[in-house]
Design a protein around this motif. Sequence first.
Motif, PDB file in Angstrom:
ATOM      1  N   ALA A  19       0.812  -1.283   0.091  1.00 17.89           N
ATOM      2  CA  ALA A  19       0.413  -0.392   0.126  1.00 17.89           C
ATOM      3  C   ALA A  19       0.976   1.288   0.095  1.00 17.89           C
ATOM      4  O   ALA A  19       0.467   2.338  -0.872  1.00 17.89           O
ATOM      5  N   THR A  20       2.049   1.250   0.147  1.00 14.51           N
ATOM      6  CA  THR A  20       2.802   2.352   0.593  1.00 14.51           C
ATOM      7  C   THR A  20       3.326   2.549  -0.364  1.00 14.51           C
ATOM      8  O   THR A  20       3.710   3.819  -0.787  1.00 14.51           O
ATOM      9  N   SER A  21       3.713   1.669  -1.234  1.00 12.42           N
ATOM     10  CA  SER A  21       4.175   1.573  -3.104  1.00 12.42           C
ATOM     11  C   SER A  21       3.437   1.838  -4.207  1.00 12.42           C
ATOM     12  O   SER A  21       4.062   0.958  -4.693  1.00 12.42           O
ATOM     13  N   ARG A  22       1.940   1.959  -3.941  1.00  9.77           N
ATOM     14  CA  ARG A  22       1.229   1.814  -5.015  1.00  9.77           C
ATOM     15  C   ARG A  22       1.173   3.090  -6.365  1.00  9.77           C
ATOM     16  O   ARG A  22       1.377   3.893  -5.833  1.00  9.77           O
ATOM     17  N   PRO A  23       1.630   2.381  -7.289  1.00  6.67           N
ATOM     18  CA  PRO A  23       1.887   2.919  -8.373  1.00  6.67           C
ATOM     19  C   PRO A  23       1.043   2.866  -9.226  1.00  6.67           C
ATOM     20  O   PRO A  23       0.361   2.574  -9.315  1.00  6.67           O
ATOM     21  N   ARG A  24       1.109   4.259  -9.967  1.00  4.68           N
ATOM     22  CA  ARG A  24       0.146   4.366 -11.128  1.00  4.68           C
ATOM     23  C   ARG A  24      -0.025   2.956 -11.572  1.00  4.68           C
ATOM     24  O   ARG A  24       1.103   2.605 -12.658  1.00  4.68           O
ATOM     25  N   ILE A  25      -0.967   2.611 -12.301  1.00  6.65           N
ATOM     26  CA  ILE A  25      -1.202   0.813 -13.034  1.00  6.65           C
ATOM     27  C   ILE A  25      -2.280   1.317 -14.262  1.00  6.65           C
ATOM     28  O   ILE A  25      -2.880   1.550 -14.070  1.00  6.65           O
ATOM     29  N   TYR A  26      -1.388   0.614 -15.333  1.00 12.45           N
ATOM     30  CA  TYR A  26      -1.706   0.751 -17.046  1.00 12.45           C
ATOM     31  C   TYR A  26      -1.652   0.186 -17.164  1.00 12.45           C
ATOM     32  O   TYR A  26      -1.072  -1.089 -17.330  1.00 12.45           O
ATOM     33  N   VAL A  27      -2.550  -0.637 -17.772  1.00 14.32           N
ATOM     34  CA  VAL A  27      -2.726  -2.048 -18.475  1.00 14.32           C
ATOM     35  C   VAL A  27      -3.275  -1.604 -20.094  1.00 14.32           C
ATOM     36  O   VAL A  27      -4.065  -0.964 -20.896  1.00 14.32           O
ATOM     37  N   GLY A  28      -2.865  -2.551 -20.440  1.00 17.74           N
ATOM     38  CA  GLY A  28      -2.506  -2.442 -22.256  1.00 17.74           C
ATOM     39  C   GLY A  28      -3.187  -3.608 -22.369  1.00 17.74           C
ATOM     40  O   GLY A  28      -2.692  -4.801 -22.256  1.00 17.74           O
ATOM     41  N   GLY A  29      -3.218  -4.120 -23.583  1.00 16.47           N
ATOM     42  CA  GLY A  29      -4.255  -5.289 -23.593  1.00 16.47           C
ATOM     43  C   GLY A  29      -5.476  -5.279 -25.040  1.00 16.47           C
ATOM     44  O   GLY A  29      -5.899  -4.373 -25.317  1.00 16.47           O
ATOM     45  N   ASP A  30      -6.419  -5.897 -25.751  1.00 18.04           N
ATOM     46  CA  ASP A  30      -7.192  -5.997 -26.158  1.00 18.04           C
ATOM     47  C   ASP A  30      -8.390  -6.215 -25.119  1.00 18.04           C
ATOM     48  O   ASP A  30      -9.395  -5.926 -26.153  1.00 18.04           O
ATOM     49  N   ASN A  31      -8.479  -7.278 -24.235  1.00 20.53           N
ATOM     50  CA  ASN A  31      -9.647  -7.198 -23.236  1.00 20.53           C
ATOM     51  C   ASN A  31      -9.469  -6.533 -22.357  1.00 20.53           C
ATOM     52  O   ASN A  31      -9.071  -6.564 -21.769  1.00 20.53           O
ATOM     53  N   LYS A  32     -10.797  -5.277 -22.209  1.00 27.09           N
ATOM     54  CA  LYS A  32     -10.959  -4.798 -21.419  1.00 27.09           C
ATOM     55  C   LYS A  32     -11.766  -5.348 -20.204  1.00 27.09           C
ATOM     56  O   LYS A  32     -12.949  -4.443 -19.717  1.00 27.09           O
ATOM     57  N   GLU A  33     -12.128  -6.423 -19.907  1.00 25.19           N
ATOM     58  CA  GLU A  33     -13.065  -6.867 -19.212  1.00 25.19           C
ATOM     59  C   GLU A  33     -12.184  -7.570 -17.211  1.00 25.19           C
ATOM     60  O   GLU A  33     -12.917  -8.916 -17.479  1.00 25.19           O
ATOM     61  N   ILE A  34     -11.548  -7.132 -17.641  1.00 24.16           N
ATOM     62  CA  ILE A  34     -10.298  -7.638 -16.497  1.00 24.16           C
ATOM     63  C   ILE A  34     -11.004  -6.654 -14.813  1.00 24.16           C
ATOM     64  O   ILE A  34     -11.676  -5.672 -14.990  1.00 24.16           O
ATOM     65  N   THR A  37      -8.287  -5.006  -7.857  1.00 24.55           N
ATOM     66  CA  THR A  37      -8.080  -4.889  -6.888  1.00 24.55           C
ATOM     67  C   THR A  37      -7.467  -3.340  -6.346  1.00 24.55           C
ATOM     68  O   THR A  37      -8.432  -2.400  -5.549  1.00 24.55           O
ATOM     69  N   LEU A  38      -6.632  -3.738  -6.918  1.00 21.11           N
ATOM     70  CA  LEU A  38      -5.927  -2.115  -7.186  1.00 21.11           C
ATOM     71  C   LEU A  38      -6.768  -0.861  -8.054  1.00 21.11           C
ATOM     72  O   LEU A  38      -7.107  -1.203  -9.232  1.00 21.11           O
ATOM     73  N   PRO A  39      -5.800   0.769  -7.817  1.00 21.88           N
ATOM     74  CA  PRO A  39      -7.196   1.450  -9.399  1.00 21.88           C
ATOM     75  C   PRO A  39      -6.482   1.368 -10.024  1.00 21.88           C
ATOM     76  O   PRO A  39      -5.177   0.869 -10.533  1.00 21.88           O
ATOM     77  N   PHE A  40      -6.945   1.320 -12.078  1.00 18.26           N
ATOM     78  CA  PHE A  40      -5.653   1.325 -13.068  1.00 18.26           C
ATOM     79  C   PHE A  40      -6.052   2.113 -13.806  1.00 18.26           C
ATOM     80  O   PHE A  40      -7.993   2.472 -13.547  1.00 18.26           O
ATOM     81  N   GLU A  41      -5.330   2.081 -14.975  1.00 21.70           N
ATOM     82  CA  GLU A  41      -5.965   3.294 -15.976  1.00 21.70           C
ATOM     83  C   GLU A  41      -5.596   2.051 -17.164  1.00 21.70           C
ATOM     84  O   GLU A  41      -4.810   1.465 -17.389  1.00 21.70           O
ATOM     85  N   TYR A  42      -6.560   2.019 -18.644  1.00 18.56           N
ATOM     86  CA  TYR A  42      -6.203   1.570 -19.591  1.00 18.56           C
ATOM     87  C   TYR A  42      -4.994   2.537 -19.919  1.00 18.56           C
ATOM     88  O   TYR A  42      -5.226   3.661 -20.291  1.00 18.56           O
ATOM     89  N   LEU A  43      -4.034   1.631 -21.002  1.00 15.76           N
ATOM     90  CA  LEU A  43      -2.687   2.293 -21.476  1.00 15.76           C
ATOM     91  C   LEU A  43      -3.071   3.092 -23.140  1.00 15.76           C
ATOM     92  O   LEU A  43      -2.878   3.938 -23.223  1.00 15.76           O
ATOM     93  N   ASP A  44      -4.170   2.466 -23.045  1.00 13.30           N
ATOM     94  CA  ASP A  44      -5.090   3.318 -24.735  1.00 13.30           C
ATOM     95  C   ASP A  44      -5.073   4.283 -24.251  1.00 13.30           C
ATOM     96  O   ASP A  44      -5.596   5.624 -25.318  1.00 13.30           O
ATOM     97  N   ASP A  45      -5.665   4.521 -23.540  1.00  8.72           N
ATOM     98  CA  ASP A  45      -6.152   5.689 -22.919  1.00  8.72           C
ATOM     99  C   ASP A  45      -5.055   7.152 -22.195  1.00  8.72           C
ATOM    100  O   ASP A  45      -5.699   8.215 -22.426  1.00  8.72           O
ATOM    101  N   LEU A  46      -4.645   6.406 -21.977  1.00  5.47           N
ATOM    102  CA  LEU A  46      -3.221   7.583 -21.619  1.00  5.47           C
ATOM    103  C   LEU A  46      -2.591   7.604 -22.726  1.00  5.47           C
ATOM    104  O   LEU A  46      -1.920   8.503 -22.488  1.00  5.47           O
ATOM    105  N   ILE A  47      -2.070   6.966 -23.917  1.00  3.43           N
ATOM    106  CA  ILE A  47      -2.228   7.861 -24.833  1.00  3.43           C
ATOM    107  C   ILE A  47      -2.582   8.925 -25.780  1.00  3.43           C
ATOM    108  O   ILE A  47      -2.094   9.697 -25.712  1.00  3.43           O
ATOM    109  N   HIS A  48      -4.014   8.608 -25.628  1.00  2.00           N
ATOM    110  CA  HIS A  48      -4.865   9.670 -26.064  1.00  2.00           C
ATOM    111  C   HIS A  48      -5.176  10.882 -25.330  1.00  2.00           C
ATOM    112  O   HIS A  48      -5.329  12.171 -26.380  1.00  2.00           O
ATOM    113  N   THR A  49      -4.799  10.778 -23.617  1.00  2.00           N
ATOM    114  CA  THR A  49      -4.943  11.921 -23.411  1.00  2.00           C
ATOM    115  C   THR A  49      -4.275  12.060 -21.986  1.00  2.00           C
ATOM    116  O   THR A  49      -4.208  10.663 -21.041  1.00  2.00           O
TER     117      THR A  49
END
Length: 93
Positions: A19-34, A37-49
């Motif tokens: 919990a003390t070293s929780r980074p911002r997590i970006y997930v890539g790949g085709d499956n958007k139904e993962i 338990t930790l907050p994350f963002e999709y890599l595609d969204d990061l690239i566009h915004t």
Amino acid sequence: MKYLVARNESANKTGVLSATSRPRIYVGGDNKEIKLTLPFEYLDDLIHTPPKDVEEATINPKVDMAVILYIGGTSGQRMGVELPHFNLVANVI
């Protein structure tokens, strides 16, 4: 570590982060139904915004780790090999 980029298939393995070293997590790949338990963002969204609150990083390219490359090794054991920024650029050149 401030950021972690993972493929959908391995994203759930990020649960070992403390919990003390929780980074911002970006997930890539085709499956958007993962489900994580930790907050994350999709890599595609990061690239566009790109986020507005990111500060420029000060790094030593020969020492600071850029990625962890997981390999099988000759024993079959998966191992994480740390590659610095310099190594990645050298491989491209």
